[in-house]
Design a protein around this motif. Structure first.
Motif, PDB file in Angstrom:
ATOM      1  N   TYR A 129       0.891  -1.328   0.374  1.00 33.07           N
ATOM      2  CA  TYR A 129       0.133  -0.112   0.143  1.00 33.07           C
ATOM      3  C   TYR A 129       0.641   1.088  -0.192  1.00 33.07           C
ATOM      4  O   TYR A 129       0.437   1.926  -0.961  1.00 33.07           O
ATOM      5  CB  TYR A 129      -0.876  -0.043   1.424  1.00 33.07           C
ATOM      6  N   SER A 179       1.617  -1.309   6.831  1.00 28.89           N
ATOM      7  CA  SER A 179       1.906  -0.285   5.272  1.00 28.89           C
ATOM      8  C   SER A 179       2.833   1.385   5.878  1.00 28.89           C
ATOM      9  O   SER A 179       3.467   1.767   4.889  1.00 28.89           O
ATOM     10  CB  SER A 179       1.297  -0.021   5.193  1.00 28.89           C
ATOM     11  N   ASN A 218      -3.365   4.359  -2.408  1.00 28.39           N
ATOM     12  CA  ASN A 218      -3.520   2.537  -2.827  1.00 28.39           C
ATOM     13  C   ASN A 218      -4.709   2.586  -2.445  1.00 28.39           C
ATOM     14  O   ASN A 218      -5.327   1.347  -2.659  1.00 28.39           O
ATOM     15  CB  ASN A 218      -1.651   2.261  -2.405  1.00 28.39           C
ATOM     16  N   ARG A 219      -5.162   2.243  -1.373  1.00 31.58           N
ATOM     17  CA  ARG A 219      -6.215   1.451  -0.518  1.00 31.58           C
ATOM     18  C   ARG A 219      -7.757   1.661  -1.003  1.00 31.58           C
ATOM     19  O   ARG A 219      -8.558   1.583  -1.792  1.00 31.58           O
ATOM     20  CB  ARG A 219      -6.415   2.257   1.012  1.00 31.58           C
ATOM     21  N   LYS A 222      -3.180  -1.319  -7.213  1.00 30.94           N
ATOM     22  CA  LYS A 222      -2.328  -0.684  -7.280  1.00 30.94           C
ATOM     23  C   LYS A 222      -1.079   0.432  -7.338  1.00 30.94           C
ATOM     24  O   LYS A 222      -0.168  -0.631  -8.362  1.00 30.94           O
ATOM     25  CB  LYS A 222      -1.434  -1.278  -5.592  1.00 30.94           C
TER      26      LYS A 222
END
Length: 462
Positions: free
Chosen positions: A20, A87, A111-112, A121
């Motif tokens: 992430y 992360s 990214n999440r 991602k």
């Protein structure tokens, strides 16, 4: 390991495909292997709350679309639920005035959010760490705000433990208010005092320390969100400037107000010096008390032995039966830690130049360590030491009777010079002052009984 290629202004880097975090986080981990620790969990939560509040405010300002806003908010909620803690890979002490910490949050949340929207991602066309997650923000308002929010979250726990310690000390003051012991100045016999009075004084000092911390706490509630880079609010809308702080207050549940002077709020971090100073004053008070308890319980056969501390663990690997005052010892060590930390914070606050203080990372690392350590030190002090203290009543009475300090009460009746001669004689022949005063017929027995009553010496006369 499968990787993806990400780039920044330095160049490209291979990032684990399922990570992430992104290129800037990974580069920071490589550059700052300082403590080997992760940023404080509460600090990471604070960053997520800021990002969520910013997304909501930018949505209302018409600058962020609903789809991205919803995804960012859901990603922030995942951070707040501790689902993405692995992360956050940046060391808490870092160069760049916190830029790496801010970008770690931006990349993880982006990214999440991308994942929640069905993307891959690293495809920042879906949600961009800077353009969307960091919209209308700068590290220079996000990072200090997160530091203040974290301290505000940690302080109530410290204050709660201090309040509990003060209440426990008040209870001991009541429990042992009838125990008269010898008071001492410069470690020499002075005049009698009730053990309850000693504990009452400790309680007053702790209560004062807590009040001082509460006053310092209020300074943290003023934040510089919307200042962006240097306090001039570049890249913000009027709506954002007016609503980001109320929105963040609602998201976080904290009482937050916007700094009247955003430039000052970005340049100066003296509020952290104030809080650390209050923590140091508190730690000094606790250490002084801890050292007193070590002295009063010393022995137990050859020392003062006026009180007994709870036995918590073996005191020696060679001396059977030895029990040490380990809890007061750890409290004093925490005081040393906090005093040193206060020096670090003071130097870091002084060292900032012009429009930004670049040394906030070490300030926050140190301040959070101070808060966490003090909380736990006070907790164990209350539970494993103070609450279990017992008075050795007979020992206290014996030491009062054998001390020459009680001769002070005779000064108004026989004068200082005669009282001093009596004290000197008592020390020379190893006899109690009371016995010698009777033998020398200095006063009648009734007067001596009244004047040399230890309990009456512990309260003001007419």
């Amino acid at each position: 390991m499968n990787t993806r290629t990400e780039s920044d202004s330095i160049g490209t880097l291979q990032v684990p495909a399922d990570a992430y975090y992104g290129v800037q986080s990974l580069r920071a981990r490589q550059n700052f292997p300082i403590t080997g620790q992760r940023m404080h969990t509460r600090f990471i939560h604070s960053l997520a709350q800021i990002k969520k509040a910013a997304a909501l405010t930018n949505l209302a300002a018409g600058k962020l679309d609903q789809r991205r806003c919803d995804a960012i908010c859901r990603a922030c909620d995942d951070v707040l639920a501790d689902r993405l803690m692995d992360s956050f890979i940046v060391d808490p002490i870092q160069g760049g005035a916190g830029t790496s910490a801010n970008m770690n949050a931006n990349e993880v949340i982006a990214n999440r959010a991308i994942e929640l929207l069905g993307g891959t991602k690293g495809d920042y066309s879906v949600v961009h760490p800077n353009d969307h997650v960091n919209m209308a923000q700068s590290t220079n308002d996000v990072y200090p705000t997160a530091g203040k929010m974290t301290a505000l979250a940690l302080l109530p726990e410290v204050l709660g433990e201090l309040d509990r310690l003060a209440a426990t000390l008040r209870g001991k003051a009541r429990e042992y208010d009838d125990v008269v012991k010898m008071g001492r100045t410069q470690l020499q016999d002075a005049v009698p005092i009730r053990l309850g009075q000693s504990f009452g004084a400790y309680a007053s000092a702790v209560e004062r320390a807590a009040a001082r911390l509460r006053r310092a706490e209020s300074e943290l509630e003023t934040i510089n969100m919307a200042a962006t880079a240097i306090g001039t609010a570049v890249n913000t809308t009027r709506y954002y400037r007016e609503h980001i702080v109320p929105t963040l207050a609602e998201v976080s549940g904290l009482r937050l107000t916007q700094a009247e002077d955003l430039i000052d709020g970005t340049q100066n971090i003296d509020c952290f010096v104030a809080v650390s100073g209050a923590l140091k004053a508190c730690a000094v008070t606790l250490s002084k008390m801890a050292n007193d308890l070590r002295l009063l319980s010393s022995g137990p056969c050859t020392g003062l032995g006026e009180i007994s501390l709870p036995a918590k663990q073996n005191g020696s690997s060679i001396m059977p039966g030895k029990v040490n005052p380990v809890i007061p010892e750890v409290v004093t060590q925490v005081a040393f830690l906090i005093a040193g930390g206060d020096g670090t914070i003071t130097m870091a606050a002084e060292a900032g130049q012009l429009e930004l203080n670049a040394f906030e990372p070490v300030v926050f690392f140190t301040l959070f360590l101070e808060l966490d350590s003090l909380r736990e030190a006070v907790r164990t002090f209350t539970d494993n030491c103070v609450s279990g203290i017992t008075a050795n009543r007979e020992r206290c009475r014996q030491l009062v009777e054998e001390s020459v300090g009680i001769v002070t009460a005779l000064c108004p009746a026989i004068g200082y010079q005669r009282a001093a001669s009596l004290a000197k004689e008592a020390l020379k022949v190893h006899q109690p002052v009371r016995k010698l005063a009777v033998e020398e017929h200095l006063l009648d027995e009734k007067s001596l009984e009244e004047l040399l009553d230890p309990l009456s010496m512990t309260t003001p006369g007419d």
